[in-house]
Design an enzyme around this catalytic site. Sequence first.
Site, PDB file in Angstrom:
ATOM      1  N   ILE B 106     -24.429  26.434 -11.116  1.00  0.00           N
ATOM      2  CA  ILE B 106     -24.727  25.452 -12.167  1.00  0.00           C
ATOM      3  C   ILE B 106     -25.499  26.072 -13.336  1.00  0.00           C
ATOM      4  O   ILE B 106     -25.513  25.521 -14.413  1.00  0.00           O
ATOM      5  CB  ILE B 106     -25.514  24.251 -11.600  1.00  0.00           C
ATOM      6  N   LYS B 107     -26.156  27.191 -13.112  1.00  0.00           N
ATOM      7  CA  LYS B 107     -26.900  27.914 -14.161  1.00  0.00           C
ATOM      8  C   LYS B 107     -27.737  26.981 -15.040  1.00  0.00           C
ATOM      9  O   LYS B 107     -27.724  27.091 -16.267  1.00  0.00           O
ATOM     10  CB  LYS B 107     -25.949  28.762 -14.999  1.00  0.00           C
ATOM     11  N   ARG B 108     -28.470  26.069 -14.422  1.00  0.00           N
ATOM     12  CA  ARG B 108     -29.310  25.148 -15.176  1.00  0.00           C
ATOM     13  C   ARG B 108     -30.686  25.769 -15.447  1.00  0.00           C
ATOM     14  O   ARG B 108     -31.097  26.708 -14.773  1.00  0.00           O
ATOM     15  CB  ARG B 108     -29.519  23.847 -14.387  1.00  0.00           C
TER      16      ARG B 108
END
Lengths: 306, 306
Positions: B106-108
């Site tokens: 998700i690379k949040r």
Amino acid sequence: MVISDQLVQQIKEKESPIVVGLDPQYEQLPNLIREISEKKRGETLEAAGDAIFEFNKGLIDAIYDIVPAVKPQIAYYEQYGIPGLIAYQKTCRYAKEKGLIVIGDIKRSDIGSTSEAYSRAHIGKTAVGSCNFEAFPADIVTINPYMGTDTIRPFLEKIEAYEKGIFVLVKTSNPSSNEIQDQCIRKIPLYEKVAECVYGWGKDSIGSSGYSAVGAVVGATYPEEMKKLRLLMPNAYFLVPGYGAQGATASDIVHAFNKDGLGAVVNSSRGIIYAYQKSAQTYQEAARQSTLLMKKDIMEALRKHK
Amino acid sequence: MVISDQLVQQIKEKESPIVVGLDPQYEQLPNLIREISEKKRGETLEAAGDAIFEFNKGLIDAIYDIVPAVKPQIAYYEQYGIPGLIAYQKTCRYAKEKGLIVIGDIKRSDIGSTSEAYSRAHIGKTAVGSCNFEAFPADIVTINPYMGTDTIRPFLEKIEAYEKGIFVLVKTSNPSSNEIQDQCIRKIPLYEKVAECVYGWGKDSIGSSGYSAVGAVVGATYPEEMKKLRLLMPNAYFLVPGYGAQGATASDIVHAFNKDGLGAVVNSSRGIIYAYQKSAQTYQEAARQSTLLMKKDIMEALRKHK
């Protein structure tokens, strides 16, 4: 029309460089809205989703004529799962119906092929057979630059194809933004290096207002850095978080603007949407009044600064 | 059990340090799956969502006994809007039913209060009144470090509360990862600085395997950088993208492993899930066979490297 020109037009018409951040946290919503929603759907994510959209709709109705844009922060919707994201989608659509520009605060980025998917999702279109769909309909989205140019390129293509825009994180408003962003490369902090990239990425999408569809997120909590960044990215619109709840004041913010009185939009979320908690007014009245107070505060500071 | 210990256990049992990336692009799915779906629902996002879950279910059935984990990349689901995210959710749940560890790619990241919402959404729980819900049920998620420690802290809290994990982007596999990540601070590249942070963030969640619940994303496309990073983060599990479609080979990847033969999981997405396009086999047979070939390739390289 280039999105930056649309933004400038709205800011001039409404005399208001203000963005209302729609960051809904269910337990902070007015009791009445929650009660109605829970009566229908119980204590469920669906109840939260319904209540959030109801709340946002009321907020948008209360402020759509006095601000150019709203900024839903997608994290607050993702936490309520699918019903939360339905509320995000409905909020974006309703705001657009009311003539507002929608800034999807999504802070996405990934390798080229994946960024292509994100850009389609939020400012582009997705094909299924011969049909095309807008998955999540924002006008502008925020982007994280840590992975470099090939993560940005798909977004630049959508900007051109669909008159959309991006704000790239340059210097964020949070306390630990210094850990990475302030690291010095041959005496130049990293955020200035990112600012140079933003300047380059934005060159091909400058509108008649002189501003580009590629803007920058520059936190109001760092006014000295802001002064330098204003000079490094003359054509970039700044999205400025940090006013109000995060501690920055109007006098911190003036440095985000150019001499034409344009070049920045200042965001406030909690200070506006939860203003009713410190007031005897309804949440809509309180949101409108605090938006007008913020507008007055910033416009006065800008006049003094001239 | 600490998530890193769960991962190590599965890797040992299955003799397979391999992660299958589930990055579904509708038009690349087998004709038959798309036809059935479109017959029912027309050319709609719903048809895409149904087809994607059907496809993923088949893939999971084909590989669940030979890999420890799958990695759905959420961007590929977001592009299909709400139906896409329903497919993401169902995919995560189905993979967990089959005993797999789910890495939500998700690379949040965001400021503290917003990262709190993201962490609740993906590795925590969200309250609605007195009930708690898992919005999107991953075991481990990928995180972008550009905004610093206060964006990571809410995730560290969830790691402890719910036996979850994170992989922090350190040196990504894409061509332009050098632009920001390789910038030198007093002769030390930024990614090494991030590696030091990862080491610190992971100190309090080291399991009995010696590995921490805080891992790192280190691209296989940069083997020299990988060697140094392995030494800087001895306790971190590495999630290694870049094998196959992105160009890295097994001999590039060996440097991601520690002397115990552990410490890394290698991802392949397109090379496995679309293997059927270069084969006369069904997509399930082709996915299984290419996973087994990849496993053999990597295990042989690891034996030679010892």
